[in-house]
Design an enzyme around this catalytic site. Structure first.
Site, PDB file in Angstrom:
ATOM      1  N   HIS A  29       0.632  -0.839  -0.178  1.00  0.00           N
ATOM      2  CA  HIS A  29       0.032   0.171   0.082  1.00  0.00           C
ATOM      3  C   HIS A  29       1.119   1.461   0.306  1.00  0.00           C
ATOM      4  O   HIS A  29       0.363   2.494   0.533  1.00  0.00           O
ATOM      5  CB  HIS A  29      -1.300   0.158   1.141  1.00  0.00           C
ATOM      6  CG  HIS A  29      -2.617  -1.491   0.827  1.00  0.00           C
ATOM      7  ND1 HIS A  29      -3.010  -0.889   0.893  1.00  0.00           N
ATOM      8  CD2 HIS A  29      -1.910  -2.317   1.563  1.00  0.00           C
ATOM      9  CE1 HIS A  29      -3.546  -2.000   1.033  1.00  0.00           C
ATOM     10  NE2 HIS A  29      -2.652  -2.632   1.377  1.00  0.00           N
ATOM     11  N   LYS A  40      -8.301  13.727   4.399  1.00  0.00           N
ATOM     12  CA  LYS A  40      -7.874  12.194   4.174  1.00  0.00           C
ATOM     13  C   LYS A  40      -7.071  12.789   5.630  1.00  0.00           C
ATOM     14  O   LYS A  40      -6.951  13.998   6.462  1.00  0.00           O
ATOM     15  CB  LYS A  40      -6.983  12.338   3.542  1.00  0.00           C
ATOM     16  CG  LYS A  40      -6.549  13.545   2.729  1.00  0.00           C
ATOM     17  CD  LYS A  40      -5.643  13.844   1.480  1.00  0.00           C
ATOM     18  CE  LYS A  40      -6.462  14.086   0.272  1.00  0.00           C
ATOM     19  NZ  LYS A  40      -6.697  12.251   0.138  1.00  0.00           N
ATOM     20  N   ARG A  41      -5.974  11.796   6.529  1.00  0.00           N
ATOM     21  CA  ARG A  41      -4.673  12.133   7.411  1.00  0.00           C
ATOM     22  C   ARG A  41      -3.965  12.344   6.713  1.00  0.00           C
ATOM     23  O   ARG A  41      -3.798  13.087   5.628  1.00  0.00           O
ATOM     24  CB  ARG A  41      -4.011  10.801   7.565  1.00  0.00           C
ATOM     25  CG  ARG A  41      -4.892   9.210   7.582  1.00  0.00           C
ATOM     26  CD  ARG A  41      -4.610   8.897   9.448  1.00  0.00           C
ATOM     27  NE  ARG A  41      -3.612   9.846  10.078  1.00  0.00           N
ATOM     28  CZ  ARG A  41      -3.854   9.048  11.282  1.00  0.00           C
ATOM     29  NH1 ARG A  41      -3.755   7.738  10.641  1.00  0.00           N
ATOM     30  NH2 ARG A  41      -2.429   8.876  11.675  1.00  0.00           N
TER      31      ARG A  41
HETATM   32  C1  26Q Z   1       3.071   0.620  10.390  1.00  0.00           C
HETATM   33  C2  26Q Z   1       4.191   0.236  11.546  1.00  0.00           C
HETATM   34  C3  26Q Z   1       4.011   0.421  12.489  1.00  0.00           C
HETATM   35  C4  26Q Z   1       3.330   1.320  13.374  1.00  0.00           C
HETATM   36  C5  26Q Z   1       2.201   1.855  11.699  1.00  0.00           C
HETATM   37  C6  26Q Z   1       2.676   1.024  10.725  1.00  0.00           C
HETATM   38  C7  26Q Z   1       1.018   1.241   9.891  1.00  0.00           C
HETATM   39  C8  26Q Z   1      -0.389   1.534   9.981  1.00  0.00           C
HETATM   40  C9  26Q Z   1      -1.319   1.797   8.889  1.00  0.00           C
HETATM   41  C10 26Q Z   1       1.545   1.575   8.072  1.00  0.00           C
HETATM   42  C11 26Q Z   1       0.904   2.526   7.476  1.00  0.00           C
HETATM   43  C12 26Q Z   1      -0.502   2.435   7.615  1.00  0.00           C
HETATM   44  C13 26Q Z   1      -1.110   2.708   6.526  1.00  0.00           C
HETATM   45  C14 26Q Z   1      -1.715   2.693   5.508  1.00  0.00           C
HETATM   46  C15 26Q Z   1      -2.076   3.324   4.165  1.00  0.00           C
HETATM   47  O1  26Q Z   1      -3.730   3.410   4.763  1.00  0.00           O
HETATM   48  N1  26Q Z   1      -2.052   3.354   3.042  1.00  0.00           N
HETATM   49  C16 26Q Z   1      -3.099   3.950   1.717  1.00  0.00           C
HETATM   50  O2  26Q Z   1      -3.661   2.757   1.504  1.00  0.00           O
HETATM   51  C17 26Q Z   1      -4.751   2.889   1.197  1.00  0.00           C
HETATM   52  C18 26Q Z   1      -5.302   1.411   0.752  1.00  0.00           C
HETATM   53  O3  26Q Z   1      -4.923   0.835   0.085  1.00  0.00           O
HETATM   54  C19 26Q Z   1      -3.900   3.722  -0.426  1.00  0.00           C
HETATM   55  O4  26Q Z   1      -5.627   3.863  -0.881  1.00  0.00           O
HETATM   56  C20 26Q Z   1      -3.491   5.049  -0.216  1.00  0.00           C
HETATM   57  O5  26Q Z   1      -3.174   5.436  -0.610  1.00  0.00           O
HETATM   58  C21 26Q Z   1      -2.654   4.377   0.688  1.00  0.00           C
HETATM   59  O6  26Q Z   1      -1.698   5.692   1.364  1.00  0.00           O
END
Ligand code: 26Q
Length: 833
Positions: free
Chosen positions: A376, A567-568
């Site tokens: 992602h 969005k975030r």
């Molecule tokens: C990882 C390790 C430790 C702590 C937190 C994390 C962590 C948690 C959540 C890393 C990433 C996320 C979330 C990522 C995310 O939401 N990415 C988004 O995914 C969507 C669905 O595919 C896409 O549409 C977005 O573009 C993308 O940013």
């Protein structure tokens, strides 16, 4: 004489054989009253809508339960192939209205409440969001399980039951303040605890090996601290098809020995404290949507999810097939939602070898033909790595297995590229040099038969950039699955008036075949239809205005252009570019440059990771600019800037129907897909966006005339990096120069000197990775085209209709069909009424 007890003679099945529940208003009313009065013990005097919400939910849940049981039996009887979606996040939001819609009792239920003098909206609003996710990735998991159930696919979600979900965001003095989200405080109607399926998960200890009776080496992982994983199941109803799938979330609890060991050591307090250590594992969701490196508790959570879920699935297999795993890979498939659950690769190897006595080759054959990995993100800093020393301490057996996987993999690399040591170092699952690290994405790629990105551009960039070495080795593993959103929640439920207008004109087939929205396209030429469309959109805007008036006390004018970015908060998503545009408009008004003006409300919302300094400063900037703009009598209705606090699933359900313009303005090449862009499009908002993520595909579908494109392309961004000079760009653009003058003279922070210096400096740096300044001029010009289009309301409405009409591709029904056709290969199972 004692009463005679017939405990043995009762035939088993009749315990749960019940007459089918009615789906009409009368049946719902009766059950509602019984729950309200007899189960919850409330009467007319009770003013809180919470109990009415609970009573109605219990009545709806009973109807789900019937179908859930049927679905379970259908899967068991057909012994079908299944898929499991492993995710650290499921951002489910609210359940009541979705459940009513999907089992087809929205009208009957609303009428039942109305006749009892209750407002269904008020009941729905009293449900807390299940906010077990950060943003896109978590909400995607929730949309996926909805579509799987709707497509009658035997797919189960596995995740964690965090006691505290995503924090609630307060804005105090313009700054984000986080408040814990104790979403389970009033209980959770939608979950069923199943302690009978609890699993034991090991941590710590060490490994010992011995030779078993067949002369094979067996490894034991001993002296561990075990934690119990207790499953809580939530029903996931499909749309009007009797399928109810399962989302199984694990809660961590202490084992009995855990208590006893400490207790016998004589210290009651220590024993309770030790219990806490175990129960901490599922206490809280990590609120960062990028990798916060190295946190031990996070690795514990990841392993806890992977281990409990795989043990559950294997126990189920053994219960039905015994320890013959020869058919396992044919019947099971695991989809890893990013690298977060990717320790599952090593854990499945461990369970098959250490618990079920399988040899490496056979276990690897099963593992690498059942695991599939979805990526992602492209941001290299977001790729997960764990230090080998942490792994050694927490999961020693898993580390051994990872080393073994890597040794065999390195041999393969070496055979493919003899003598290419650099490549071996690049591709190694273990990163050497400095502190040794486990690269989780590489473990996931090596252990999976499928690796996918989430939009065309993203998948291409994975293949030719980030994972190019792996793509060269295994091109056949790589594929794209463009994201989507469920049209039930994101159109039918959140925008019922628009949904009704659509259904009146093209029938209701679109709900399960979103490509049918195309039938709306010719209606864009029909003036009467346009008038209705416009009226419905204005009504949705008015509802948003009313909500925000009640919540924040702000007055928005429905006749202005609603320009929305939710969005975030992230530098790459470039909320700053949006703020620069607002400051530019403010500056124009102050200079009297307002000929042919269009009133605009700019709405920005989103949470910042609590430790992300820049994101928090961006929130402060938005709020400060908002204060200056909104309180200036010269500005009036011409321009408003409002920060929408505590953005979450239920907030988006109110926001997206009321948006005119959808801001999707990330630096090209950085947003993997985006999914908010799809929700807005489906509801008839028009996108202003860069050629990034799924924006590209949105523009392809709707056509360039119905999309406001701006900015550098991904390759232009990469080219410009070498000679990026934002300071001279500011110098050469008079509008931008004035915007920076306002920022730098402290116009928005009169009594808070210096607080925006870091933001200003980041944008002026030639090393700014997000290159905000590079896209300023192009963005301002695109916003001018937006304004001109909006001034011609007939034209705008046409564009709006066409955006909805061509949003069919972005249903998760399409996405899931693609996953199923190309990765899971499941056969739909129909469930009888
Ligand atoms: C990882 C390790 C430790 C702590 C937190 C994390 C962590 C948690 C959540 C890393 C990433 C996320 C979330 C990522 C995310 O939401 N990415 C988004 O995914 C969507 C669905 O595919 C896409 O549409 C977005 O573009 C993308 O940013």
């Amino acid at each position: 004489m004692p009463e005679k007890r017939f405990t043995q003679s009762k035939p088993k099945p009749t315990i749960t054989a019940l007459p089918k529940l009615g789906m009409d208003k009368e049946a719902l009313t009766f059950d509602f009253k019984r729950y309200y009065s007899h189960t919850l013990g409330r009467n007319e005097q009770c003013r809180s809508p919470h109990y009415a919400y609970e009573a109605l939910s219990l009545a709806i849940r009973d109807r789900l339960m019937e179908r859930w049981k049927e679905t379970y039996n259908s899967y068991k009887d057909t012994d079908c192939r299944r898929a499991f979606y492993l995710s650290m996040e499921f951002l489910m939001g609210r359940s009541l209205s979705n459940a009513m819609l999907n089992i087809g009792v929205t009208d009957e239920g609303s009428r039942a409440m109305y006749d009892l003098g209750l407002e269904i909206e008020e009941l729905i609003e009293s449900e807390p969001d299940a906010g077990l996710g950060n943003g896109g990735l978590g909400r995607l998991a929730a949309c996926f399980v909805d579509s799987c159930a709707t497509l009658q696919l035997p797919v189960m979600g596995y995740g964690l039951r965090y006691e505290y979900g995503m924090f609630a965001q307060l804005i105090i003095n313009g700054e984000q303040v986080e408040e814990p989200d104790h979403w389970l405080r009033n209980g959770n109607i939608w979950e069923i605890e199943r302690p009978e399926y609890a699993q034991r998960v090991k941590f710590g200890g060490h490994t010992e090996s011995h030779i078993d009776e067949n002369g094979n080496t067996r490894v034991c992982w001993v002296d561990t601290h075990d934690v119990l994983a207790v499953p809580f199941d939530t029903p996931v109803p499909g749309y009007k098809n009797n399928t109810v799938n399962t989302l199984r979330l694990w809660k961590a609890t202490a084992t009995e020995e855990f208590d006893l060991q400490e207790f016998n050591a004589g210290d009651y307090a220590d024993s309770v404290a030790a219990k806490n250590t175990a129960e901490n594992i599922t206490m809280v969701l990590y609120p960062n949507d990028a990798n916060e490196n190295g946190k031990e508790l996070r690795l514990q959570q990841q392993y806890f999810l992977a281990s409990a879920s795989l043990q559950d699935i294997l126990a189920n297999w053994v219960g039905r097939h015994g320890t013959d795993f020869s058919g396992f890979a044919e019947k099971n498939c695991f989809q890893l939602n990013d690298t977060h659950p990717s320790i599952a690769v090593a854990e499945l190897m461990r369970l098959l070898m250490d618990i079920y006595g399988m040899g490496w080759k056979e276990a690897w054959e099963i593992t690498s033909s059942t695991m599939a990995y979805t990526n992602h993100t492209l941001l290299p800093e977001a790729l997960e790595k764990w230090s080998v020393s942490l792994f050694q301490r927490l999961l020693p057996r898993l580390l051994e297995i990872i080393y073994e996987i890597n040794a065999k993999f390195m041999a393969q690399v070496s055979a493919h590229w003899p003598g290419d040591l650099e490549r071996m170092a690049r591709m190694s699952i273990i990163e050497e040099g400095g502190e040794k690290q486990v690269r989780m994405a590489y473990l996931a790629i090596v252990g999976s038969f499928s690796v996918n990105g989430v939009a065309e551009l993203h998948s291409t960039l994975l293949q030719h950039g980030l994972f190019n070495d792996f793509y060269q080795l295994w091109p056949e593993k790589f594929n794209n699955k463009t994201n989507g959103v469920t049209p039930r929640r994101w159109l039918a439920a959140c925008n019922p008036e628009l949904a009704e207008l659509i259904t009146e004109n093209i029938g209701e087939g679109w709900l399960t075949d979103l490509s049918q929205l195309r039938k709306l396209a010719p209606l864009a030429e029909d003036a009467k239809f346009r008038k209705r469309w416009h009226e419905v959109q204005q009504a949705a805007k008015q509802r948003l205005v009313d909500f925000k008036k009640a919540e924040l006390g702000v007055e928005l004018n429905v006749d202005s252009l609603f320009d929305v970015q939710v969005k975030r908060i992230h530098e790459y998503k470039r909320q700053l570019l949006n703020v620069l545009h607002v400051i530019h408009l403010y500056d124009r008004i102050k200079r009297g440059d307002t000929a042919n003006w269009t009133n605009r409300c700019v709405l920005i919302g989103g949470k910042a990771a609590p430790g992300y300094y820049m994101a928090k400063r961006i929130i402060k900037l938005i709020n400060n600019v908002s204060n200056v703009v909104n309180s200036d009598p010269d500005i009036g209705d011409m321009l408003k800037l409002v920060f929408l606090p505590n953005y979450r699933v239920s907030a988006m359900e109110k926001i997206c129907p009321g948006a005119d313009l959808s801001e999707q303005i990330s630096t090209a090449g950085k947003e993997a897909s985006g999914t908010g862009n799809m929700k807005f499009m489906m509801n008839g908002a028009i996108t202003i966006g860069t050629l990034d993520g799924a924006n590209i595909e949105i523009r392809e579908e709707v056509g360039e005339d119905n999309f406001f494109l701006f900015g550098l392309t991904e390759s232009e961004v990469e080219e410009m990096r070498h000679h990026y000079d934002p300071v001279s760009m500011i110098e050469q653009d008079q509008d931008l120069k004035r915007v920076f003058k306002l920022l730098e003279c402290g116009h928005f922070n009169q009594f808070e000197p210096g607080i925006f210096d870091d933001i200003i400096n980041s944008m002026k740096s030639s090393h700014d990775p997000w290159m905000t300044i590079a896209d300023f001029r192009s963005f301002i010009d695109a916003q001018r085209r937006v304004k001109l289009a909006y001034q011609d309301q007939e034209r705008w409405t046409k564009m709006s209709i066409l955006n909805c009409a061509y949003s069919g591709k972005f249903s998760t029904d399409r996405t899931i069909s693609d996953y199923n056709r190309e990765i899971w290969k499941l056969t739909p199972v129909s469930v009888d009424d």
